[in-house]
Design an enzyme around this catalytic site. Structure first.
Site, PDB file in Angstrom:
ATOM      1  N   HIS B  12     -19.204  22.464  14.432  1.00 22.51           N
ATOM      2  CA  HIS B  12     -20.183  23.198  13.620  1.00 22.51           C
ATOM      3  C   HIS B  12     -19.550  23.888  12.413  1.00 22.51           C
ATOM      4  O   HIS B  12     -19.917  24.994  12.050  1.00 22.51           O
ATOM      5  CB  HIS B  12     -20.994  24.176  14.486  1.00 22.51           C
ATOM      6  CG  HIS B  12     -20.177  25.231  15.191  1.00 22.51           C
ATOM      7  ND1 HIS B  12     -20.538  25.747  16.410  1.00 22.51           N
ATOM      8  CD2 HIS B  12     -19.040  25.877  14.839  1.00 22.51           C
ATOM      9  CE1 HIS B  12     -19.660  26.658  16.767  1.00 22.51           C
ATOM     10  NE2 HIS B  12     -18.746  26.776  15.830  1.00 22.51           N
ATOM     11  N   HIS B  59     -20.522  33.925  14.852  1.00 22.26           N
ATOM     12  CA  HIS B  59     -19.265  34.232  14.149  1.00 22.26           C
ATOM     13  C   HIS B  59     -19.403  35.574  13.428  1.00 22.26           C
ATOM     14  O   HIS B  59     -19.463  35.612  12.203  1.00 22.26           O
ATOM     15  CB  HIS B  59     -18.928  33.144  13.144  1.00 22.26           C
ATOM     16  CG  HIS B  59     -18.859  31.766  13.729  1.00 22.26           C
ATOM     17  ND1 HIS B  59     -19.977  31.051  14.069  1.00 22.26           N
ATOM     18  CD2 HIS B  59     -17.805  30.983  14.045  1.00 22.26           C
ATOM     19  CE1 HIS B  59     -19.614  29.870  14.565  1.00 22.26           C
ATOM     20  NE2 HIS B  59     -18.302  29.805  14.566  1.00 22.26           N
ATOM     21  N   HIS B 193      -8.826  23.038  15.889  1.00 23.77           N
ATOM     22  CA  HIS B 193      -8.651  23.745  14.627  1.00 23.77           C
ATOM     23  C   HIS B 193      -8.097  25.143  14.883  1.00 23.77           C
ATOM     24  O   HIS B 193      -8.336  25.738  15.928  1.00 23.77           O
ATOM     25  CB  HIS B 193      -9.949  23.844  13.821  1.00 23.77           C
ATOM     26  CG  HIS B 193     -11.050  24.691  14.408  1.00 23.77           C
ATOM     27  ND1 HIS B 193     -11.614  24.459  15.636  1.00 23.77           N
ATOM     28  CD2 HIS B 193     -11.712  25.769  13.910  1.00 23.77           C
ATOM     29  CE1 HIS B 193     -12.578  25.343  15.864  1.00 23.77           C
ATOM     30  NE2 HIS B 193     -12.657  26.171  14.842  1.00 23.77           N
ATOM     31  N   GLU B 240     -13.206  26.973  21.182  1.00 16.65           N
ATOM     32  CA  GLU B 240     -14.671  26.781  21.106  1.00 16.65           C
ATOM     33  C   GLU B 240     -15.118  25.611  21.972  1.00 16.65           C
ATOM     34  O   GLU B 240     -16.291  25.540  22.370  1.00 16.65           O
ATOM     35  CB  GLU B 240     -15.095  26.483  19.658  1.00 16.65           C
ATOM     36  CG  GLU B 240     -15.073  27.687  18.755  1.00 16.65           C
ATOM     37  CD  GLU B 240     -15.509  27.343  17.329  1.00 16.65           C
ATOM     38  OE1 GLU B 240     -15.685  28.273  16.549  1.00 16.65           O
ATOM     39  OE2 GLU B 240     -15.664  26.153  16.982  1.00 16.65           O
TER      40      GLU B 240
END
Lengths: 166, 307
Positions: B12, B59, B193, B240
């Site tokens: 996302h 976030h 990431h 995540e």
């Protein structure tokens, strides 16, 4: 971080990484709430008009204030800032995330972008500070993983190493 | 009765949202990413679910460090897009499904999952980018979406196993909902990431590919992976990926991988997308098998009769 931590803090062995745990969250509450305040335009303007004055509204240590004023993003993370929050400070300055990434990795934006296009920073040589650098399950099989690719220092100073990558 | 027919997992990345909003999807850099989701959109249009349950993380948009719910289920009628610093994304308001959502909350809580119920929440790119990738950019999202926000910001996020088991509880809850609804569950975030600190930019394609493989074939084994391994191998923010286990837990043990796409990079992140269908519900094979079985039975009966 003290060295002899229980196994639950094993992640402190990951180089160039400040895991945002409960301890950092507690310590960095002021940094993160300051960053959160920048979601509002009037606060962004007030901060830009008088940065040091604006920061007095938050509970911050002198080190934390200094890191914010100097835009030392790694130091902010070390002192309890979280990247999703500190990114709001970057946005307030009008910087792209790439700018922040370049600052944190001691690279130029161009070099950082080129590294990403070439497949990103390799995990080889970047797994462990203590030399336990094989993939978790193949640790025994692959004893000596090559330690050549862009290896960040555990502290903010990683300019030379990050530049090694194309 | 309502039933979960399939699951979809997708990264996302906020920059994907920015590329859509700034109409850069045809730029060569972004075309590489978006072209991989064409098949996903086709599949989605064909499946045309009645409800989507979107597992994602906030976030620092709806939740700051003041309140950090581990699992927060959106039970509201509407979830407006959050202002993430550049004004809210120009995407439709996410319409919820309050009745099904509160049914899930009730069922899951009684099942041992102490969910936080949220009746007012703005949703950020974590939810809206996967909606774009699955549905494109319509003026209204084609179906109601129930957001389930998972804390992956402050360590520790819930374990992979806990996420998987929550998926199981959601499946049970959906199955006991009286209305006939076809539900698709989205797991979002990842893949490898790291966007924080001197190690930012870390990508581990080998890890990601193995994760995709095991998601289909060895979901329980995969869900047992400790947090340390995500952070070390897939980057600090790669954790995540635990959210994908909620989606997988909501599906049957045996699933059919319909589609997969993987590319590096989108901004700082490896992009992964996978579609899994419950074999028993939507696949063509089991229908054929069933027929074969019935045919067999008839044949046997015939034999018995003959005897």
């Amino acid at each position: 971080m003290a060295k002899a931590k229980p196994a639950e803090n094993e992640y402190e062995d990951i180089p160039g990484t400040f895991v945002f745990n409960a301890e950092r969250s507690r310590e960095g509450y002021g940094i993160n709430m300051f960053c959160m305040s920048l979601m509002k335009d009037e606060n962004r303007k007030a901060f830009k008009a008088d940065e040091a004055g604006y920061l007095k509204k938050f509970t911050l240590t002198p080190d934390q204030t200094d890191a914010i004023l100097k835009r030392d993003y790694n130091r902010m993370l070390e002192l309890g800032g979280n990247i999703y929050f500190t990114a709001k400070l970057g946005a307030t300055d009008g910087h792209s995330f790439r700018h922040l990434a370049a600052v944190m990795t001691g690279s130029t934006q161009e070099d950082y972008a080129a590294m990403m296009l070439a497949g990103g920073r390799s995990v080889e040589g970047n797994r462990s500070k203590s030399g336990n650098d094989a993939p978790a399950k193949k640790a025994a099989a692959k004893k000596a993983a090559p330690k050549t690719s862009a290896k960040p220092g555990s502290k903010a100073k990683s300019k030379s190493s990050a530049k090694k990558r194309k | 009765m309502a039933k979960i027919i399939a699951g979809l997992a997708s990264s996302h990345v906020p920059a994907i949202g920015a590329a859509i909003d700034n109409k850069q999807t045809e730029d060569p850099y972004w075309k590489r990413v978006f072209s991989g989701f064409e098949k996903t959109k086709e599949w989605m249009a064909k499946v045309n679910p009645d409800v989507v349950i979107g597992i994602y993380n906030d976030h620092a948009s709806a939740f700051s460090v003041e309140i950090i719910p581990t699992f927060a289920l959106g039970c509201a009628a509407e979830f407006p897009p959050a202002d993430e610093g550049w004004g809210p994304r120009p995407v439709p308001i996410v319409k919820g499904h309050p009745k099904l959502a509160s049914h899930i909350a009730t069922s899951a809580i009684l099942d041992g999952f102490d969910l936080t119920i949220v009746n007012k929440m703005e949703v950020d790119h974590g939810l809206t980018v996967p909606l774009n990738l699955a549905f494109g950019s319509p003026t209204e999202w084609p179906c109601p979406v129930i957001p389930l926000a998972v804390n992956v910001v402050q360590y520790p996020p819930p374990t992979g196993k806990r996420c998987f088991d929550l998926g199981r509880a959601i499946r049970k809850a959906v199955a006991s909902y009286p209305e006939d609804l076809r539900v698709v569950v989205f797991g979002t975030g990842g893949m490898s990431h790291q966007i924080s600190g001197p190690r930012a930019g870390l990508i581990n394609s080998k890890f990601d590919k193995s994760f995709l493989d095991r998601l289909t074939k060895d979901p329980k084994g995969l869900a047992a992976m400790p947090h340390l391994e995500y952070m070390r191998e897939a980057g600090a923010e790669g954790i995540e990926l635990v959210m994908w286990h909620v989606m997988r837990g909501a599906l049957d043990d045996h699933v059919r991988e319909v589609y997969r796409f993987y590319t590096v990079p989108a901004s700082n992140t490896a992009v992964g997308n996978i579609i899994l269908e419950n074999v028993g519900k939507t696949g063509k094979k089991p229908a054929a098998k069933k027929k074969a079985k019935t045919a067999n039975k008839t044949a046997k009966k015939g034999l018995r009769k003959a005897a």
